[in-house]
Design an enzyme around this catalytic site. Structure first.
Site, PDB file in Angstrom:
ATOM      1  N   CYS A 174       2.215   8.129  -2.447  1.00 25.33           N
ATOM      2  CA  CYS A 174       3.239   7.695  -3.385  1.00 25.33           C
ATOM      3  C   CYS A 174       3.431   8.755  -4.464  1.00 25.33           C
ATOM      4  CB  CYS A 174       2.829   6.366  -4.006  1.00 25.33           C
ATOM      5  SG  CYS A 174       3.895   5.838  -5.357  1.00 25.33           S
ATOM      6  N   GLU A 175       4.664   9.173  -4.688  1.00 27.97           N
ATOM      7  CA  GLU A 175       4.903  10.251  -5.646  1.00 27.97           C
ATOM      8  C   GLU A 175       4.724   9.807  -7.099  1.00 27.97           C
ATOM      9  OE1 GLU A 175       9.704  10.304  -6.345  1.00 27.97           O
ATOM     10  OE2 GLU A 175       8.935  11.340  -4.577  1.00 27.97           O
ATOM     11  N   HIS A 176       4.647   8.509  -7.338  1.00 31.03           N
ATOM     12  CA  HIS A 176       4.503   8.034  -8.722  1.00 31.03           C
ATOM     13  C   HIS A 176       3.073   8.170  -9.246  1.00 31.03           C
ATOM     14  CE1 HIS A 176       8.285   5.318  -8.146  1.00 31.03           C
ATOM     15  NE2 HIS A 176       8.590   6.559  -8.414  1.00 31.03           N
ATOM     16  N   HIS A 177       2.077   7.902  -8.380  1.00 30.01           N
ATOM     17  CA  HIS A 177       0.678   7.945  -8.828  1.00 30.01           C
ATOM     18  C   HIS A 177      -0.196   8.858  -7.966  1.00 30.01           C
ATOM     19  CE1 HIS A 177       2.158   3.982 -10.345  1.00 30.01           C
ATOM     20  NE2 HIS A 177       1.499   4.363 -11.421  1.00 30.01           N
TER      21      HIS A 177
ATOM     22  N   GLN B 270       8.518   4.918  -0.211  1.00 29.87           N
ATOM     23  CA  GLN B 270       8.703   4.243   1.074  1.00 29.87           C
ATOM     24  C   GLN B 270      10.174   4.109   1.425  1.00 29.87           C
ATOM     25  OE1 GLN B 270       6.394   0.645   1.667  1.00 29.87           O
ATOM     26  NE2 GLN B 270       7.794  -0.110   3.226  1.00 29.87           N
TER      27      GLN B 270
ATOM     28  N   HIS C 223       0.432  -0.360  -0.448  1.00 32.61           N
ATOM     29  CA  HIS C 223       0.384   0.709  -1.441  1.00 32.61           C
ATOM     30  C   HIS C 223      -0.877   0.564  -2.287  1.00 32.61           C
ATOM     31  CE1 HIS C 223       4.710   2.134  -1.134  1.00 32.61           C
ATOM     32  NE2 HIS C 223       4.691   1.058  -0.360  1.00 32.61           N
TER      33      HIS C 223
ATOM     34  N   CYS D  32      -1.476   1.944  -5.005  1.00 38.52           N
ATOM     35  CA  CYS D  32      -1.162   1.838  -6.429  1.00 38.52           C
ATOM     36  C   CYS D  32      -0.959   0.380  -6.838  1.00 38.52           C
ATOM     37  CB  CYS D  32       0.071   2.673  -6.793  1.00 38.52           C
ATOM     38  SG  CYS D  32       1.563   2.247  -5.891  1.00 38.52           S
TER      39      CYS D  32
END
Length: 207
Positions: free
Chosen positions: A92-95, A134, A162, A164
């Site tokens: 996941c590119e956020h975390h 995703q 996920h 996260c």
């Protein structure tokens, strides 16, 4: 400093395009920043291990996806093809935490052009090996199938967990996110879309 250039286990694209020593240095900085000692025995090789891991899990950033495509021609084949339960792992590119699950791909060939079954799985694998969302991954797979064989209809469904959501934040282990992408006839024609989704749901129910 580790000699990454001579490590043949690292994908060639990553050796050429990633600054692996810089990743190693950055991991040492993070370990110090969280209050750890990067020079203690258990962590001595951790920066190198993380750099080598990133070279693998982000190798899709630099891979030419056309290498994953092999098209065959089978005259008269215009029926739905399902490749289901394709396992994948992404970040996941956020975390920068993993998400993982299964992808299901249905497409209808045009002019008899079909993809080798393993090539569909390879496309999923390559597109997942980069910082991702995703929703974007689902769309990219559908777009690549269209580009590869000019399919008359494509339906992609991804279900994933996920970390996260399971390790931090709301902390709900086992929860799944389901996304879909429709192209061509699967977007325009309700009957085609329903047939594709029925195939996928049947596959999901049997797995």
């Amino acid at each position: 400093m580790y000699d990454y250039d001579s490590d043949l286990s690292i994908p060639e694209e990553s050796r050429k395009n990633m600054d692996l020593p810089a990743i190693e240095d950055a991991v040492r900085t993070i370990l110090k920043a969280i209050g750890e000692d990067p020079d203690r025995e258990g962590l001595l090789e951790t920066p190198q291990r993380v750099a080598r891991m990133y070279a693998e899990v982000f190798s899709g950033l630099h891979r030419d996806i056309s290498k994953d495509v092999k098209v065959f021609t089978e005259t008269g084949n215009d029926e739905m093809i399902l490749i289901g339960d394709i396992p994948f792992y992404s970040m996941c590119e956020h975390h920068l935490l993993p998400f993982h699950g299964k992808a299901h791909v249905v497409y209808i060939p045009r002019d008899g052009k079909i993809l080798g079954l393993s090539k569909v799985a390879r496309i999923v694998d390559t597109l997942s090996r980069k910082p991702q969302l995703q929703e974007r991954l689902t769309s990219e797979i559908a777009d690549q199938i269209i580009k590869a064989v000019d399919a008359s209809a494509v339906c992609v469904v991804i279900e994933a967990e996920h970390l996260c959501m399971t390790m931090r934040g709301i902390r709900k282990p086992g929860s799944k996110t389901v996304t879909s992408a429709m192209r061509g006839g699967c977007r325009k024609d309700e009957r085609t879309r329903n047939e594709a989704l029925a195939l996928i749901n049947r596959q999901r129910g049997n797995s």
